[in-house]
Design a protein around this motif. Structure first.
Motif, PDB file in Angstrom:
ATOM      1  N   TYR A 143      -7.977  59.316   3.987  1.00 46.47           N
ATOM      2  CA  TYR A 143      -8.751  60.368   3.318  1.00 46.47           C
ATOM      3  C   TYR A 143     -10.080  60.593   4.049  1.00 46.47           C
ATOM      4  N   TYR A 144     -10.729  59.515   4.438  1.00 49.17           N
ATOM      5  CA  TYR A 144     -12.007  59.629   5.136  1.00 49.17           C
ATOM      6  C   TYR A 144     -11.814  59.966   6.613  1.00 49.17           C
ATOM      7  N   LEU A 145     -10.781  59.405   7.222  1.00 46.16           N
ATOM      8  CA  LEU A 145     -10.511  59.717   8.632  1.00 46.16           C
ATOM      9  C   LEU A 145     -10.230  61.208   8.815  1.00 46.16           C
ATOM     10  N   GLU A 146      -9.565  61.809   7.841  1.00 42.95           N
ATOM     11  CA  GLU A 146      -9.294  63.243   7.906  1.00 42.95           C
ATOM     12  C   GLU A 146     -10.598  64.043   7.996  1.00 42.95           C
ATOM     13  N   SER A 147     -11.611  63.628   7.266  1.00 40.91           N
ATOM     14  CA  SER A 147     -12.899  64.332   7.290  1.00 40.91           C
ATOM     15  C   SER A 147     -13.612  64.134   8.627  1.00 40.91           C
ATOM     16  N   VAL A 148     -13.529  62.919   9.163  1.00 40.46           N
ATOM     17  CA  VAL A 148     -14.126  62.662  10.483  1.00 40.46           C
ATOM     18  C   VAL A 148     -13.433  63.510  11.534  1.00 40.46           C
ATOM     19  N   ALA A 176     -14.444  67.165  11.335  1.00 38.78           N
ATOM     20  CA  ALA A 176     -15.801  67.399  11.838  1.00 38.78           C
ATOM     21  C   ALA A 176     -15.848  67.384  13.364  1.00 38.78           C
ATOM     22  N   ARG A 177     -14.933  66.663  13.983  1.00 32.17           N
ATOM     23  CA  ARG A 177     -14.994  66.500  15.446  1.00 32.17           C
ATOM     24  C   ARG A 177     -14.114  67.480  16.197  1.00 32.17           C
ATOM     25  N   THR A 178     -12.826  67.515  15.879  1.00 30.54           N
ATOM     26  CA  THR A 178     -11.903  68.337  16.674  1.00 30.54           C
ATOM     27  C   THR A 178     -11.131  69.355  15.834  1.00 30.54           C
ATOM     28  N   ILE A 179     -11.439  69.473  14.557  1.00 27.79           N
ATOM     29  CA  ILE A 179     -10.796  70.395  13.616  1.00 27.79           C
ATOM     30  C   ILE A 179      -9.342  69.989  13.366  1.00 27.79           C
ATOM     31  N   HIS A 180      -8.530  70.010  14.438  1.00 24.84           N
ATOM     32  CA  HIS A 180      -7.143  69.561  14.285  1.00 24.84           C
ATOM     33  C   HIS A 180      -6.520  69.357  15.666  1.00 24.84           C
ATOM     34  N   THR A 181      -5.444  68.601  15.705  1.00 27.28           N
ATOM     35  CA  THR A 181      -4.643  68.452  16.924  1.00 27.28           C
ATOM     36  C   THR A 181      -3.810  69.717  17.098  1.00 27.28           C
ATOM     37  N   SER A 182      -3.562  70.095  18.331  1.00 28.09           N
ATOM     38  CA  SER A 182      -2.808  71.314  18.614  1.00 28.09           C
ATOM     39  C   SER A 182      -1.536  71.399  17.769  1.00 28.09           C
ATOM     40  N   THR A 183      -1.475  72.417  16.920  1.00 26.14           N
ATOM     41  CA  THR A 183      -0.297  72.610  16.077  1.00 26.14           C
ATOM     42  C   THR A 183       0.926  72.932  16.927  1.00 26.14           C
ATOM     43  N   LEU A 184       0.707  73.613  18.034  1.00 26.29           N
ATOM     44  CA  LEU A 184       1.813  73.944  18.933  1.00 26.29           C
ATOM     45  C   LEU A 184       2.427  72.662  19.503  1.00 26.29           C
ATOM     46  N   ASP A 216     -10.796  55.957  18.343  1.00 28.73           N
ATOM     47  CA  ASP A 216     -12.175  56.424  18.227  1.00 28.73           C
ATOM     48  C   ASP A 216     -12.511  56.805  16.782  1.00 28.73           C
ATOM     49  N   LEU A 217     -11.580  57.478  16.106  1.00 28.47           N
ATOM     50  CA  LEU A 217     -11.808  57.880  14.710  1.00 28.47           C
ATOM     51  C   LEU A 217     -11.950  56.659  13.803  1.00 28.47           C
ATOM     52  N   VAL A 218     -11.079  55.681  14.009  1.00 33.58           N
ATOM     53  CA  VAL A 218     -11.131  54.478  13.169  1.00 33.58           C
ATOM     54  C   VAL A 218     -12.439  53.725  13.398  1.00 33.58           C
ATOM     55  N   GLY A 245      -4.754  74.987  12.467  1.00 36.89           N
ATOM     56  CA  GLY A 245      -3.901  74.097  11.705  1.00 36.89           C
ATOM     57  C   GLY A 245      -4.726  73.258  10.743  1.00 36.89           C
ATOM     58  N   TYR A 246      -4.147  72.154  10.299  1.00 37.65           N
ATOM     59  CA  TYR A 246      -4.796  71.275   9.335  1.00 37.65           C
ATOM     60  C   TYR A 246      -5.274  70.002  10.020  1.00 37.65           C
ATOM     61  N   ALA A 247      -6.433  69.522   9.610  1.00 40.11           N
ATOM     62  CA  ALA A 247      -7.009  68.314  10.218  1.00 40.11           C
ATOM     63  C   ALA A 247      -6.063  67.125  10.092  1.00 40.11           C
ATOM     64  N   LYS A 248      -5.397  67.033   8.971  1.00 37.32           N
ATOM     65  CA  LYS A 248      -4.492  65.895   8.757  1.00 37.32           C
ATOM     66  C   LYS A 248      -3.272  65.963   9.652  1.00 37.32           C
ATOM     67  N   GLY A 249      -2.851  67.173   9.994  1.00 35.89           N
ATOM     68  CA  GLY A 249      -1.707  67.322  10.881  1.00 35.89           C
ATOM     69  C   GLY A 249      -0.665  68.287  10.355  1.00 35.89           C
ATOM     70  N   TYR A 250       0.355  68.490  11.154  1.00 35.07           N
ATOM     71  CA  TYR A 250       1.469  69.392  10.860  1.00 35.07           C
ATOM     72  C   TYR A 250       2.434  68.665   9.923  1.00 35.07           C
ATOM     73  N   LYS A 251       2.564  69.166   8.693  1.00 33.35           N
ATOM     74  CA  LYS A 251       3.262  68.415   7.641  1.00 33.35           C
ATOM     75  C   LYS A 251       4.686  67.999   8.009  1.00 33.35           C
ATOM     76  N   PRO A 252       5.498  68.883   8.617  1.00 29.61           N
ATOM     77  CA  PRO A 252       6.848  68.428   8.990  1.00 29.61           C
ATOM     78  C   PRO A 252       6.824  67.202   9.915  1.00 29.61           C
ATOM     79  N   LEU A 253       5.860  67.159  10.841  1.00 31.81           N
ATOM     80  CA  LEU A 253       5.764  66.010  11.745  1.00 31.81           C
ATOM     81  C   LEU A 253       5.268  64.775  10.993  1.00 31.81           C
ATOM     82  N   ILE A 254       4.302  64.960  10.105  1.00 33.73           N
ATOM     83  CA  ILE A 254       3.809  63.837   9.291  1.00 33.73           C
ATOM     84  C   ILE A 254       4.962  63.202   8.515  1.00 33.73           C
ATOM     85  N   ASP A 255       5.768  64.036   7.873  1.00 32.72           N
ATOM     86  CA  ASP A 255       6.892  63.525   7.087  1.00 32.72           C
ATOM     87  C   ASP A 255       7.907  62.806   7.970  1.00 32.72           C
TER      88      ASP A 255
END
Length: 487
Positions: free
Chosen positions: A349-354, A357-365, A199-201, A160-170
């Motif tokens: 924007y920066y938290l997404e990069s951190v 680098a650490r966990t790639i993304h949260t489980s999309t499932l 931890d990310l913050v 998935g995407y590091a930022k998250g699953y877009k439908p859930l973000i919206d």
């Protein structure tokens, strides 16, 4: 040999046979080059079908543990056994304790789960503030899973995407907007619950001053993470309606802080909800001293009475000085490790990069199941049921405390716990040991304090405790406390 094989119900027999033979090979009970029993012979020895053995041998060959000689049978592959390397390598031993970082050592030292009292079977435990699994809406969760898998199952099982699953973000942006948050200039990042978000913050914040200001007492997990990140902690006393603003102002005048960490609603551990008036004054104070706020949106949904109280990030209006950490873990399903950070879009924007680098993304499932569940309007239905049940337990626990416990003060405006403070000099660790001997445990309050105080406090989590256990458990706590007091 072959006499210790036991079948486990619900698992394919051929896989169990393959794993059993693989275990014998790895442990050198079967040596490289050794002929394996014929499929007919092994099926008799293990009391399974010959087809299961044939399939198991094929699996062993696929995994590189065996090979077949046409017309002769199956053999153990050379080098498949664990002990067939050099003897020095097989006995190589490393003392890992000598190589541990100071952060690992500190994490172990702060790990209260390893040092806490274990709840033996039959113990009445007031230690948990997790939701009651008996309330879980399994049918709608199952339906959400099937619906989302039918729509985009192949996508959900991939990266998935590091930022998250877009439908859930919206969805969550709209959800926060309904809490009164001005979303202009803000963005949202999905995390593995509150803890990863925090931890990310902290990872992204520079240690310009090396100290964080917070309420005292406060969330133990937050204390632990702040210390692991090397921050000093300055705790400010709590009043009945939230943090003491006079004391906070003195602290802000005395030194500079990298940020403030605050839990304004159903505060952990006191259960206090900060008043709307104090929230406005607090935000003005933080703005005057230019101290960013990390807001823990803990248990905001578990409001049993009174008007809705907007989060601090809503009180901040169009400003960007608040970082909001959200999660449904204490309300919905902690097993779905989904939380979020809502903050200034440049910080996200920066938290997404951190995060990448650490966990790639949260489980999309996990994200997609939660999204589908929320989309179907199930949160509102679930909360209605959960609030009724937790309110009932809250009122029962409150009544039992008033009847049995000789407290000095008692706080908790809702949520899943109450906080008890005894007279100065009383030791709740002593009370805990005495109650444990009688089959009752709770959380001693000193772990929530930033300055070593709180020896006379305790937290009672009631969400997962049966009614009869609430009544009998609190009666035991109260009786034992009076006995220690000499009453």
């Amino acid at each position: 040999m072959f006499k210790d094989f036991k079948l486990i119900a619900g698992r394919p027999v051929s896989i169990q046979v393959k794993d059993y033979m693989k275990h014998l090979i790895i442990k050198s009970a079967l040596q490289g080059g050794q002929k394996l029993p014929s499929t007919r012979e092994l099926s008799t020895l293990l009391k399974v079908s010959r087809n299961s053995v044939i399939s198991a041998y094929e699996g062993l060959e696929d995994d590189g543990f065996a090979y077949t000689v046409q017309g002769q049978g199956s053999y153990v592959a050379q080098g498949a056994a664990a002990g067939q390397g050099e003897p020095e390598a097989a006995t190589w031993s490393m003392d890992w304790t000598e190589r541990l970082s100071s952060q690992a050592l500190l994490a172990e030292e702060l790990d209260i789960m390893k040092r806490g009292i274990r709840a033996e079977k039959g113990t009445i435990s007031f230690t948990s503030i997790a939701p009651d699994e008996h309330l879980f809406d399994l049918d709608h969760v199952r339906r959400a899973f099937l619906e989302r898998m039918s729509v985009e199952g192949n996508v959900l099982l991939n990266y998935g995407y590091a930022k998250g699953y877009k439908p859930l973000i919206d969805y969550l942006k709209q959800y926060m907007e309904h809490k009164g948050v001005d979303l202009r200039g803000k963005d949202l990042l999905i995390t593995n619950g509150f803890t990863e978000g925090f931890d990310l913050v902290l990872s992204a914040l520079g240690k310009r001053h090396g100290t964080v200001v917070c309420e005292n007492p406060t969330h133990h997990t937050a204390i632990k993470n702040l210390r692991l990140h090397g921050f000093g902690i300055h705790g400010v006393t709590m009043e009945r309606d939230g943090i003491h603003l006079g004391e906070l102002k003195q602290a802000l005048e005395a030194q500079q802080y990298d940020c403030a960490y605050l839990v304004p609603s159903y505060h952990n551990p006191t259960g206090i909800v900060m008043s709307p008036e104090k929230r406005q004054r607090l935000m003005k104070l933080m703005q005057d001293y230019n101290v960013p706020v990390i807001e823990d949106g803990f248990n905001e949904e578990l409001r049993y009475s009174g008007a809705h109280v907007a989060p601090l990030i809503a009180a901040a209006g169009g400003g960007n000085g608040v970082v909001y950490l959200g999660s449904f873990s204490k309300v919905l399903f902690p097993g779905l490790r989904v939380g979020w950070v809502l903050a200034d879009q440049e910080l996200i924007y920066y938290l997404e990069s951190v995060k990448r680098a650490r966990t790639i993304h949260t489980s999309t499932l996990d994200q997609s199941i939660l999204y589908q569940y929320l989309l179907g309007g199930n949160l509102e239905k679930y909360l209605k049921k959960a609030r009724l049940e937790y309110k009932r337990k809250y009122e029962l626990t409150l009544a039992c405390c008033n009847e049995h416990i000789p407290y000095a003060t008692l706080s908790g405006d809702g949520g899943l716990h109450l906080f008890v403070t005894f007279a100065e000099g009383f030791n709740t660790r002593e009370l805990l040991a005495a109650c444990h001997a009688q089959g009752v445990i709770f959380t001693a309050g000193d772990i929530f304090f930033t300055d070593g105080a709180g020896q006379n406090t305790l937290r009672l989590g009631f969400s997962r405790v049966a009614d009869e256990d609430i009544m009998s458990g609190i009666a035991i706590i109260g009786k034992t406390a009076r006995k220690i007091m000499g009453e």
